[in-house]
Design a protein around this motif. Structure first.
Motif, PDB file in Angstrom:
ATOM      1  N   THR A 198      22.827  59.699  51.103  1.00 11.66           N
ATOM      2  CA  THR A 198      23.667  58.686  51.723  1.00 11.66           C
ATOM      3  C   THR A 198      24.350  57.844  50.648  1.00 11.66           C
ATOM      4  O   THR A 198      25.535  57.548  50.737  1.00 11.66           O
ATOM      5  CB  THR A 198      22.824  57.784  52.650  1.00 11.66           C
ATOM      6  OG1 THR A 198      22.112  58.604  53.556  1.00 11.66           O
ATOM      7  CG2 THR A 198      23.689  56.820  53.397  1.00 11.66           C
ATOM      8  N   HIS A 239      14.652  64.705  57.535  1.00  4.77           N
ATOM      9  CA  HIS A 239      14.938  63.419  56.896  1.00  4.77           C
ATOM     10  C   HIS A 239      13.741  62.478  57.001  1.00  4.77           C
ATOM     11  O   HIS A 239      13.504  61.673  56.102  1.00  4.77           O
ATOM     12  CB  HIS A 239      16.164  62.760  57.520  1.00  4.77           C
ATOM     13  CG  HIS A 239      17.413  63.561  57.301  1.00  4.77           C
ATOM     14  ND1 HIS A 239      17.970  63.742  56.061  1.00  4.77           N
ATOM     15  CD2 HIS A 239      18.199  64.256  58.172  1.00  4.77           C
ATOM     16  CE1 HIS A 239      19.044  64.493  56.164  1.00  4.77           C
ATOM     17  NE2 HIS A 239      19.205  64.821  57.441  1.00  4.77           N
ATOM     18  N   HIS A 262      17.160  61.602  51.672  1.00  8.00           N
ATOM     19  CA  HIS A 262      18.177  61.120  52.605  1.00  8.00           C
ATOM     20  C   HIS A 262      18.881  59.878  52.047  1.00  8.00           C
ATOM     21  O   HIS A 262      20.092  59.768  52.122  1.00  8.00           O
ATOM     22  CB  HIS A 262      17.545  60.811  53.963  1.00  8.00           C
ATOM     23  CG  HIS A 262      18.512  60.245  54.951  1.00  8.00           C
ATOM     24  ND1 HIS A 262      19.560  60.973  55.439  1.00  8.00           N
ATOM     25  CD2 HIS A 262      18.590  59.026  55.524  1.00  8.00           C
ATOM     26  CE1 HIS A 262      20.255  60.223  56.271  1.00  8.00           C
ATOM     27  NE2 HIS A 262      19.676  59.039  56.347  1.00  8.00           N
ATOM     28  N   PRO A 313      12.226  60.902  53.189  1.00  9.99           N
ATOM     29  CA  PRO A 313      13.286  59.893  53.292  1.00  9.99           C
ATOM     30  C   PRO A 313      13.987  59.604  51.968  1.00  9.99           C
ATOM     31  O   PRO A 313      15.118  59.141  51.946  1.00  9.99           O
ATOM     32  CB  PRO A 313      12.576  58.655  53.818  1.00  9.99           C
ATOM     33  CG  PRO A 313      11.146  58.859  53.503  1.00  9.99           C
ATOM     34  CD  PRO A 313      10.922  60.345  53.442  1.00  9.99           C
TER      35      PRO A 313
END
Length: 95
Positions: free
Chosen positions: A86, A75, A82, A79
């Motif tokens: 999310t 992650h 991620h 990023p």
């Protein structure tokens, strides 16, 4: 002539003394740092000898840290994935 040469000699001695003092201060600081490191090592050695469970707990803590690091590292490397994962899970949870 002798006055100017004696002044130069005094200045030269003063500079050498200053350099020597600075070098001694660096050496003292290095020895102090080694002393602190040795004190910490001695403390750790005493703790591990008096409480063997401490060594096992530290081993478990290190293993848990490595597992967490392995889970988080992908992650951190990417990023953007991620945040999209999310956000997608957040919108599906609200639906």
């Amino acid at each position: 002539m002798t006055d100017s040469s004696s002044c130069e000699l005094l200045e030269s001695c003063g500079q050498e003394t200053l350099q020597t003092t600075k070098e001694l201060e660096r050496m003292v600081e290095a020895v102090e740092n080694m002393s602190v490191q040795l004190s910490v090592m001695a403390y750790d050695s005493v703790v591990l000898r008096t409480d063997p469970d401490q060594a096992q707990a530290m081993q478990r803590l290190q293993e848990a840290y490595l597992q967490c690091e392995a889970a988080v590292r992908p992650h951190l490397a990417n990023p953007s994935n991620h945040t999209r994962d999310t956000a997608a899970s957040d919108t599906s949870a609200t639906l």
